[in-house]
Design a protein around this motif. Sequence first.
Motif, PDB file in Angstrom:
ATOM      1  N   LEU A 146       0.849  -1.186   0.000  1.00  0.00           N
ATOM      2  CA  LEU A 146       0.000   0.000   0.000  1.00  0.00           C
ATOM      3  C   LEU A 146       0.891   1.245   0.000  1.00  0.00           C
ATOM      4  CD1 LEU A 146      -2.631  -1.083   2.694  1.00  0.00           C
ATOM      5  CD2 LEU A 146      -2.773  -1.344   0.201  1.00  0.00           C
ATOM      6  N   VAL A 147       0.476   2.273  -0.724  1.00  0.00           N
ATOM      7  CA  VAL A 147       1.240   3.517  -0.853  1.00  0.00           C
ATOM      8  C   VAL A 147       0.609   4.579   0.042  1.00  0.00           C
ATOM      9  CG1 VAL A 147       2.022   5.313  -2.450  1.00  0.00           C
ATOM     10  CG2 VAL A 147       1.873   2.920  -3.206  1.00  0.00           C
ATOM     11  N   ALA A 148       1.443   5.375   0.701  1.00  0.00           N
ATOM     12  CA  ALA A 148       0.953   6.440   1.570  1.00  0.00           C
ATOM     13  C   ALA A 148      -0.056   7.313   0.831  1.00  0.00           C
ATOM     14  CB  ALA A 148       2.115   7.294   2.062  1.00  0.00           C
ATOM     15  N   GLY A 149      -1.193   7.552   1.466  1.00  0.00           N
ATOM     16  CA  GLY A 149      -2.239   8.369   0.873  1.00  0.00           C
ATOM     17  C   GLY A 149      -3.222   7.587   0.029  1.00  0.00           C
ATOM     18  N   GLN A 150      -2.955   6.308  -0.200  1.00  0.00           N
ATOM     19  CA  GLN A 150      -3.828   5.472  -1.027  1.00  0.00           C
ATOM     20  C   GLN A 150      -5.103   5.120  -0.268  1.00  0.00           C
ATOM     21  OE1 GLN A 150      -1.920   1.806  -2.145  1.00  0.00           O
ATOM     22  NE2 GLN A 150      -3.783   0.871  -2.954  1.00  0.00           N
TER      23      GLN A 150
ATOM     24  N   PRO B 286       4.163  -2.498   3.534  1.00  0.00           N
ATOM     25  CA  PRO B 286       4.519  -3.661   2.711  1.00  0.00           C
ATOM     26  C   PRO B 286       3.438  -4.741   2.759  1.00  0.00           C
ATOM     27  CG  PRO B 286       6.309  -3.039   4.207  1.00  0.00           C
ATOM     28  CD  PRO B 286       5.096  -2.302   4.647  1.00  0.00           C
ATOM     29  N   ALA B 287       3.425  -5.585   1.756  1.00  0.00           N
ATOM     30  CA  ALA B 287       2.512  -6.726   1.733  1.00  0.00           C
ATOM     31  C   ALA B 287       2.795  -7.631   2.930  1.00  0.00           C
ATOM     32  CB  ALA B 287       2.682  -7.504   0.436  1.00  0.00           C
TER      33      ALA B 287
ATOM     34  N   ALA C  85      -3.098   3.416   9.904  1.00  0.00           N
ATOM     35  CA  ALA C  85      -1.660   3.377  10.187  1.00  0.00           C
ATOM     36  C   ALA C  85      -1.143   1.940  10.209  1.00  0.00           C
ATOM     37  CB  ALA C  85      -1.381   4.050  11.525  1.00  0.00           C
ATOM     38  N   GLN C  86       0.145   1.801   9.920  1.00  0.00           N
ATOM     39  CA  GLN C  86       0.774   0.498  10.011  1.00  0.00           C
ATOM     40  C   GLN C  86       0.849   0.064  11.472  1.00  0.00           C
ATOM     41  OE1 GLN C  86       4.856   0.329   8.761  1.00  0.00           O
ATOM     42  NE2 GLN C  86       4.880  -1.888   8.564  1.00  0.00           N
ATOM     43  N   VAL C  87       0.616  -1.218  11.719  1.00  0.00           N
ATOM     44  CA  VAL C  87       0.732  -1.795  13.059  1.00  0.00           C
ATOM     45  C   VAL C  87       1.859  -2.814  13.006  1.00  0.00           C
ATOM     46  CG1 VAL C  87      -0.457  -3.040  14.898  1.00  0.00           C
ATOM     47  CG2 VAL C  87      -1.740  -1.479  13.431  1.00  0.00           C
ATOM     48  N   HIS C  88       2.946  -2.510  13.711  1.00  0.00           N
ATOM     49  CA  HIS C  88       4.100  -3.422  13.671  1.00  0.00           C
ATOM     50  C   HIS C  88       4.931  -3.204  14.941  1.00  0.00           C
ATOM     51  CE1 HIS C  88       6.534  -6.376  11.790  1.00  0.00           C
ATOM     52  NE2 HIS C  88       7.501  -5.582  11.361  1.00  0.00           N
ATOM     53  N   SER C  89       6.201  -3.540  14.880  1.00  0.00           N
ATOM     54  CA  SER C  89       7.052  -3.565  16.076  1.00  0.00           C
ATOM     55  C   SER C  89       7.175  -2.197  16.753  1.00  0.00           C
ATOM     56  CB  SER C  89       8.452  -4.069  15.713  1.00  0.00           C
ATOM     57  OG  SER C  89       8.381  -5.350  15.123  1.00  0.00           O
TER      58      SER C  89
END
Length: 522
Positions: free
Chosen positions: A40-44, A60-61, A94-98
């Motif tokens: 996914l691209v920022a703002g998409q 990222p995928a 938002a991305q959810v990660h480490s």
Amino acid sequence: MTAEQKPGCSIHLPEATVTEQLKVLQVHPRDNVLVALQPLVAGQSLPEPYAMLTAASDIPAGHKVALKPIVAGEAVVKYGFAIGKATADIAAGAQVHSHNLATALSGTIDYQYAGCQAQPLSFPAGLPHKFQGYRRANGKVGTRNELWIINTVGCVNRAAMRVAELARKEFAELLDLPNIDGIHAFTHPFGCSQLGDDLSNTRELLAGLIQHPNAGAVLILGLGCENNQLAKLLQASPDVEPQRIRAFNAQQVEDEVEQGLAAVGELLAMMAQDQRSACPVSELVMGMKCGGSDGLSGLTANALVGRIADLVAAANGKVLLTETPEMFGAEQVFMARAQNEQVFHDLVQLVNDFKQYFIDNQQPVYENPSPGNKDGGLTTLEEKSLGAIQKGGSAVVNQIIRYGKQATLPGLTLLEGPGNDAVSSTALTAAGATLILFTTGRGTPLGFPAPTVKISSNSNLAGRKPQWIDYDAGGLLRVGQDATDFTYEFFRYLVAVASGQRTRNEISDNREIAIWKNGVTL
């Protein structure tokens, strides 16, 4: 995982939640995160039905996207269960990660038996109910007819390999027969300077290979002075036809390579009489394994293998699952499916013993995801484990066995073993697996004594590494793909493999064993 979250069966990929554009996936209706199926691209803007969301950054995928705002300290939910707690406020999109998610696991857990919550399984009409296998005198059925060379100790590794190399040349005509599938030496560095349980584990693991039904005959090569004495190894291997075994110590013969070649010639002459015959799929023994997982593994490859596990269990075949540390954080899924209270307590003991193994070696119990796992989108042990256990399907857990032991009951068996790919896959083989289903999101060329079917979690890997991958589970995410049809197609392929179709590891001759060394060395 709280007591209220204890499930009765494992979670499968829902068939109605794949969006038309195949950009994102909500695995379970309770989830507060989505999984990006493509970068996914920022703002998409996300596709319907999530068009109200915009990706806050490049994602990222395989990585997670917040479906709604999540406040610091709140549970992050995937597969319908908590996979950790937010360490900061997370905005929708938002991305959810480490950087904003951490494990919620710590300390010990008070497990309570509440009866078996697994649902009955049935084998569907229309699927193959037989395969072409090699029935042995003891009633077991192999998927291959190979001559295996097993050494008692690492000192004779080169001799064992030399015998195999020369035998393949000297007996090339016999190896051209359709009913002899190869000569393979499975060497290892152990057998000497071992004591106690460490020595017993090595001996039992090797004994399991010696008694394996894919071995039409076995040459056992010893040295003579090792701790893993040849006579005791033979005593530990009673479930095999004596005439199918040749064994000697190199110190007691003039030329161990010549002696080995003569033995191989005798054994191959017997094997030349073996023929495949129609055997019920209840005779299949499948070992389930994952290695190099990514954020899609639990959604595609592991879920697919879990569906196969249910088919095999429904047919009264055997399904073996190991990698005990990759159950941590999700072990209650299996505990809720224990056949009875004794199996439940055996599983509790298995899990707690392995946690103690970590503690005794001063290692953290709940920090399992590797750098490759994290690159692929996995963040916490809960998330990794919930994805990993998908390989066990939803069948009743009938048996718990320790490392080096063999499965004796149909249905799902949980086997003690570490997560290491080579060690756990060897343990599955020694426990009786005649096919290994190996899922991967990152890829590996590894192969083992039993035919090793590599299943990719994503189509990109399958396209990049066709010499490694046998089946692309990424196809589950195609628009309009029916998961049941996909599973049945894969099952038919596995029946063909069990009947002799070669896997990529067999074609490339990638085969090895690894033994779990967990004691002192003199």
